[in-house]
Design a protein around this motif. Sequence first.
Motif, PDB file in Angstrom:
ATOM      1  N   SER A  87     -19.509 111.333 -47.271  1.00  0.00           N
ATOM      2  CA  SER A  87     -20.584 112.315 -47.040  1.00  0.00           C
ATOM      3  C   SER A  87     -21.144 112.949 -48.308  1.00  0.00           C
ATOM      4  N   THR A  88     -20.600 112.633 -49.465  1.00  0.00           N
ATOM      5  CA  THR A  88     -21.194 113.149 -50.699  1.00  0.00           C
ATOM      6  C   THR A  88     -22.466 112.337 -50.990  1.00  0.00           C
ATOM      7  N   PRO A  89     -23.381 112.898 -51.791  1.00  0.00           N
ATOM      8  CA  PRO A  89     -24.578 112.121 -52.149  1.00  0.00           C
ATOM      9  C   PRO A  89     -24.211 110.781 -52.783  1.00  0.00           C
ATOM     10  N   GLN A  90     -23.144 110.741 -53.557  1.00  0.00           N
ATOM     11  CA  GLN A  90     -22.731 109.488 -54.191  1.00  0.00           C
ATOM     12  C   GLN A  90     -22.278 108.457 -53.158  1.00  0.00           C
ATOM     13  N   TYR A  91     -21.586 108.942 -52.120  1.00  0.00           N
ATOM     14  CA  TYR A  91     -21.168 108.032 -51.037  1.00  0.00           C
ATOM     15  C   TYR A  91     -22.396 107.426 -50.365  1.00  0.00           C
ATOM     16  N   LEU A  92     -23.388 108.283 -50.123  1.00  0.00           N
ATOM     17  CA  LEU A  92     -24.599 107.787 -49.459  1.00  0.00           C
ATOM     18  C   LEU A  92     -25.336 106.792 -50.350  1.00  0.00           C
ATOM     19  N   LYS A  93     -25.276 106.987 -51.670  1.00  0.00           N
ATOM     20  CA  LYS A  93     -25.878 106.004 -52.584  1.00  0.00           C
ATOM     21  C   LYS A  93     -25.116 104.671 -52.491  1.00  0.00           C
ATOM     22  N   LEU A  94     -23.790 104.749 -52.319  1.00  0.00           N
ATOM     23  CA  LEU A  94     -23.009 103.511 -52.153  1.00  0.00           C
ATOM     24  C   LEU A  94     -23.424 102.805 -50.857  1.00  0.00           C
ATOM     25  N   VAL A  95     -23.572 103.577 -49.787  1.00  0.00           N
ATOM     26  CA  VAL A  95     -23.999 102.985 -48.504  1.00  0.00           C
ATOM     27  C   VAL A  95     -25.376 102.340 -48.681  1.00  0.00           C
ATOM     28  N   GLU A  96     -26.245 103.015 -49.423  1.00  0.00           N
ATOM     29  CA  GLU A  96     -27.582 102.465 -49.694  1.00  0.00           C
ATOM     30  C   GLU A  96     -27.460 101.099 -50.383  1.00  0.00           C
ATOM     31  N   TRP A  97     -26.582 101.009 -51.369  1.00  0.00           N
ATOM     32  CA  TRP A  97     -26.365  99.739 -52.071  1.00  0.00           C
ATOM     33  C   TRP A  97     -25.802  98.673 -51.127  1.00  0.00           C
ATOM     34  N   MET A  98     -24.845  99.068 -50.301  1.00  0.00           N
ATOM     35  CA  MET A  98     -24.220  98.098 -49.395  1.00  0.00           C
ATOM     36  C   MET A  98     -25.250  97.527 -48.418  1.00  0.00           C
ATOM     37  N   ILE A  99     -26.124  98.388 -47.927  1.00  0.00           N
ATOM     38  CA  ILE A  99     -27.148  97.919 -46.979  1.00  0.00           C
ATOM     39  C   ILE A  99     -28.169  97.039 -47.706  1.00  0.00           C
ATOM     40  N   PHE A 100     -28.509  97.414 -48.918  1.00  0.00           N
ATOM     41  CA  PHE A 100     -29.430  96.590 -49.720  1.00  0.00           C
ATOM     42  C   PHE A 100     -28.834  95.196 -49.929  1.00  0.00           C
ATOM     43  N   ILE A 101     -27.557  95.153 -50.310  1.00  0.00           N
ATOM     44  CA  ILE A 101     -26.930  93.839 -50.558  1.00  0.00           C
ATOM     45  C   ILE A 101     -26.878  93.035 -49.255  1.00  0.00           C
ATOM     46  N   ALA A 102     -26.520  93.713 -48.158  1.00  0.00           N
ATOM     47  CA  ALA A 102     -26.374  93.011 -46.873  1.00  0.00           C
ATOM     48  C   ALA A 102     -27.708  92.466 -46.365  1.00  0.00           C
ATOM     49  N   THR A 103     -28.732  93.300 -46.403  1.00  0.00           N
ATOM     50  CA  THR A 103     -29.974  92.914 -45.726  1.00  0.00           C
ATOM     51  C   THR A 103     -30.991  92.245 -46.645  1.00  0.00           C
ATOM     52  N   GLU A 104     -30.974  92.606 -47.912  1.00  0.00           N
ATOM     53  CA  GLU A 104     -31.992  92.067 -48.828  1.00  0.00           C
ATOM     54  C   GLU A 104     -31.472  90.887 -49.649  1.00  0.00           C
ATOM     55  N   LEU A 105     -30.156  90.866 -49.931  1.00  0.00           N
ATOM     56  CA  LEU A 105     -29.612  89.779 -50.759  1.00  0.00           C
ATOM     57  C   LEU A 105     -28.801  88.783 -49.924  1.00  0.00           C
ATOM     58  N   HIS A 106     -27.813  89.284 -49.197  1.00  0.00           N
ATOM     59  CA  HIS A 106     -26.902  88.410 -48.441  1.00  0.00           C
ATOM     60  C   HIS A 106     -27.674  87.547 -47.438  1.00  0.00           C
ATOM     61  N   LYS A 107     -28.444  88.195 -46.591  1.00  0.00           N
ATOM     62  CA  LYS A 107     -29.091  87.430 -45.504  1.00  0.00           C
ATOM     63  C   LYS A 107     -30.189  86.504 -46.040  1.00  0.00           C
ATOM     64  N   THR A 108     -30.894  86.956 -47.082  1.00  0.00           N
ATOM     65  CA  THR A 108     -31.961  86.128 -47.656  1.00  0.00           C
ATOM     66  C   THR A 108     -31.364  84.897 -48.328  1.00  0.00           C
ATOM     67  N   THR A 109     -30.235  85.101 -49.020  1.00  0.00           N
ATOM     68  CA  THR A 109     -29.577  83.967 -49.683  1.00  0.00           C
ATOM     69  C   THR A 109     -28.913  83.076 -48.641  1.00  0.00           C
ATOM     70  N   GLY A 110     -28.235  83.690 -47.682  1.00  0.00           N
ATOM     71  CA  GLY A 110     -27.512  82.931 -46.660  1.00  0.00           C
ATOM     72  C   GLY A 110     -28.433  81.993 -45.887  1.00  0.00           C
ATOM     73  N   ALA A 111     -29.671  82.434 -45.657  1.00  0.00           N
ATOM     74  CA  ALA A 111     -30.621  81.617 -44.886  1.00  0.00           C
ATOM     75  C   ALA A 111     -30.925  80.294 -45.588  1.00  0.00           C
ATOM     76  N   GLN A 112     -30.749  80.275 -46.923  1.00  0.00           N
ATOM     77  CA  GLN A 112     -31.039  79.044 -47.685  1.00  0.00           C
ATOM     78  C   GLN A 112     -30.026  77.937 -47.367  1.00  0.00           C
ATOM     79  N   PHE A 113     -28.873  78.331 -46.815  1.00  0.00           N
ATOM     80  CA  PHE A 113     -27.850  77.338 -46.474  1.00  0.00           C
ATOM     81  C   PHE A 113     -28.055  76.761 -45.073  1.00  0.00           C
ATOM     82  N   ASN A 114     -29.014  77.332 -44.338  1.00  0.00           N
ATOM     83  CA  ASN A 114     -29.228  76.905 -42.950  1.00  0.00           C
ATOM     84  C   ASN A 114     -30.021  75.597 -42.929  1.00  0.00           C
ATOM     85  N   PRO A 115     -29.385  74.494 -42.479  1.00  0.00           N
ATOM     86  CA  PRO A 115     -30.094  73.207 -42.502  1.00  0.00           C
ATOM     87  C   PRO A 115     -31.330  73.198 -41.608  1.00  0.00           C
TER      88      PRO A 115
END
Length: 201
Positions: A87-115
Motif C-alpha cells: 500500500s505504499t506509493p512504492q508498492y503501487l509503482k511495483l504493481v504498475e511495473w508488473m502489470i506493464f510487463i504482463a500486459t505490454e511485454l509478456h503477452k505481446t511477446t508470447g503471441a509471437q510464439f503462437n503458430p
Amino acid sequence: MKLYYKQGACSLSTHIALHESGLAFDIEAVDLVAKKTESGADFLAINPKGYIPALVLDDGTTLTEGVAIALAIAAMAPNKNLAPAASTPQYLKLVEWMIFIATELHKTTGAQFNPAMPDEGKAALKTVLVRRLDYADKAVGNGPFVMGETFTVADGYLFTVFSWLPRIGMDVSAWPNLVAHSARVKARPGVQAALKAEKLI
Ligand SMILES: N[C@@H](CCC(=O)N[C@@H](CS)C(=O)NCC(=O)O)C(=O)O
C-alpha cells in the motif's frame, strides 16, 4: 508449496521469486499441450485455465496469474524485500511495473510464439513491442534494478520476458539498458539456481 512450470516460460519469473525468497518449495513441470504434469496428474484439475504458472500453497490454496503469484511470494518473505511494503506509493509503482510487463511485454511477446498468429498480426504486435521496449529501456536506465537500488519481483519478470526476444528474431542490442539489466539479474545466485533447476544453463 509447489510451483507448476514450463521450462523457460513465464513461470520462470515466479520460480526466480521463489529462489530469491529463501522459502521451501517444490517444482513440477507441465506438458502444456497434453495438460499433464510430469507425474501424470491432470493439470486442468490443478488450474482449469490450463496455463502455467500455478502455485499450490501448503494449505491447499491454488494461486494462478504470474503477477499475483510473484507478489504473494514477496509477501511471504518480507525480510527479502522482493516488494516494497504493501500500500505504499512504492508498492503501487511495483504493481504498475508488473502489470506493464504482463500486459505490454509478456503477452505481446508470447503471441509471437503462437503458430496460428498470421505474419501481419505478428508484425503489428512487434511494432507495439518495440515502442514498449524503448520506454522500458529509458525507464530502467542504469537501475540497477527496475525499482532502483533494490531487486524486486519485477526484475525477475522483466528478465524472463526479455530472454525470449532473440527467439522471436529481435536484436536486443537496440535496448542497451535492458541488456545490462538482464546480465545483472542473471548473475544473481537465486536466478542462477532457477535457471539451473529448469536446465536452462
Ligand atoms: N495470464 C497468465 C498467462 C500465463 C501464460 O501466458 N502462460 C503460458 C506460458 S508463458 C501458457 O501456459 N500457455 C499455455 C496455454 O495457454 O495453454 C499469467 O500472467 O500468469
